[in-house]
Design an enzyme around this catalytic site. Structure first.
Site, PDB file in Angstrom:
ATOM      1  N   ASP A 129       0.827  -1.203   0.000  1.00 48.68           N
ATOM      2  CA  ASP A 129       0.000   0.000   0.000  1.00 48.68           C
ATOM      3  C   ASP A 129       0.864   1.258   0.000  1.00 48.68           C
ATOM      4  O   ASP A 129       2.075   1.206   0.224  1.00 48.68           O
ATOM      5  CB  ASP A 129      -0.893   0.031   1.243  1.00 48.68           C
ATOM      6  CG  ASP A 129      -2.032  -0.960   1.178  1.00 48.68           C
ATOM      7  OD1 ASP A 129      -2.425  -1.340   0.057  1.00 48.68           O
ATOM      8  OD2 ASP A 129      -2.538  -1.340   2.247  1.00 48.68           O
ATOM      9  N   TYR A 152       6.669  -9.973   6.973  1.00 51.85           N
ATOM     10  CA  TYR A 152       6.558  -8.534   7.216  1.00 51.85           C
ATOM     11  C   TYR A 152       7.061  -8.205   8.619  1.00 51.85           C
ATOM     12  O   TYR A 152       6.976  -9.029   9.540  1.00 51.85           O
ATOM     13  CB  TYR A 152       5.097  -8.069   7.113  1.00 51.85           C
ATOM     14  CG  TYR A 152       4.555  -7.989   5.711  1.00 51.85           C
ATOM     15  CD1 TYR A 152       4.626  -6.803   4.983  1.00 51.85           C
ATOM     16  CD2 TYR A 152       3.963  -9.095   5.106  1.00 51.85           C
ATOM     17  CE1 TYR A 152       4.118  -6.718   3.699  1.00 51.85           C
ATOM     18  CE2 TYR A 152       3.451  -9.027   3.820  1.00 51.85           C
ATOM     19  CZ  TYR A 152       3.531  -7.836   3.122  1.00 51.85           C
ATOM     20  OH  TYR A 152       3.032  -7.763   1.850  1.00 51.85           O
TER      21      TYR A 152
END
Length: 254
Positions: free
Chosen positions: A52, A111
């Site tokens: 994003d 992540y």
């Protein structure tokens, strides 16, 4: 057409995410334009994870097809030369077989989320952390995180605009630890829903603040209700740190 695998890092601050858009600058656009300038033909790159706006990557993986053989160091160095001054860097390039797919061949994605947990705001780390000025209990966050492991319906942590066909995901890792003023959240899964990591981090922050206990975090998951989720953690603290593939998928052709 020969296929190449690139490992790419980027600072997502200046970009409107990975995927090309009509008006805003994206990582995909910057990378494709750089490669096109040295191969002198249109190129399309495909990534392992579409980050994003504001999300960073230290180990994004992409694949692309070129119309001729190039030395892998030439692909890396020429792309980097044409990327300047964009905050994007190709760390490595390798030849792979035609069946390698950066997205669909991936076994696991990793992540990391960084929370700066101190009273004073960041100066050097601004744009790379979530600043939470009140005290957080990292041990309580870690204990709550363990209730989310395994295969579940993660609708409670899913963005309203998420396009995934199913909310079911298998979460393999969700660890929380304190290192000085920072709280680090490390998570791994084959795939994540849109906003899933940031939603989980925001909910774990509530556990660290004492506003939710371990059972409360599990209740959020079981509710499948996005309204029960904690605040969406800011994009700036999130980095894609790795993508795993089976050895066979990485084999050079021939």
């Amino acid at each position: 057409m020969p296929r190449y695998k690139l490992v790419v890092e980027y600072d997502g601050t200046a970009f409107a995410g990975w995927q090309r858009q009509a008006a805003d600058r994206t990582v995909q656009q910057a990378l494709e334009e750089a490669i096109e300038r040295f191969v002198n033909r249109p190129v399309r790159v495909h990534c392992a994870g579409r980050t994003d706006a504001g999300v960073h990557a230290s180990h994004q993986v992409v694949h692309l097809d070129l119309d001729r053989e190039w030395r892998t160091d030439t692909v890396r160095d020429a792309t980097n030369a044409h990327l300047r001054p964009e905050p994007v860097s190709v760390l490595s390039a390798a030849r792979v077989g035609p069946d390698f797919d950066a997205r669909h061949s991936a076994l696991k994605r990793h992540y990391r989320y960084r929370i700066l947990n101190r009273r004073s705001p960041p100066a050097l780390a601004r744009g790379y952390v979530w600043h939470v000025p009140w005290a957080l209990d990292a041990a309580a966050m870690h204990a709550a995180a363990q209730t989310l492991l395994g295969r579940h319906d993660f609708s409670a942590f899913r963005a309203a605009e998420c396009q995934a066909s199913s909310p079911l995901r298998t979460l393999d890792q969700l660890d929380v630890e304190r290192r000085g003023d920072e709280i680090l959240v490390a998570t791994s899964a084959r795939s994540f829903l849109h906003h899933q990591v940031r939603g989980m981090v925001g909910t774990l922050m509530l556990a660290g603040s004492g506003r939710l206990d371990t059972a409360g975090v599990r209740a959020v998951l079981d509710s499948r209700d996005r309204a029960r989720c904690g605040p969406l953690a800011p994009a700036a603290g999130l980095t894609l740190t790795g993508v795993d593939y089976p050895e066979a998928a990485l084999s050079a052709p021939g």
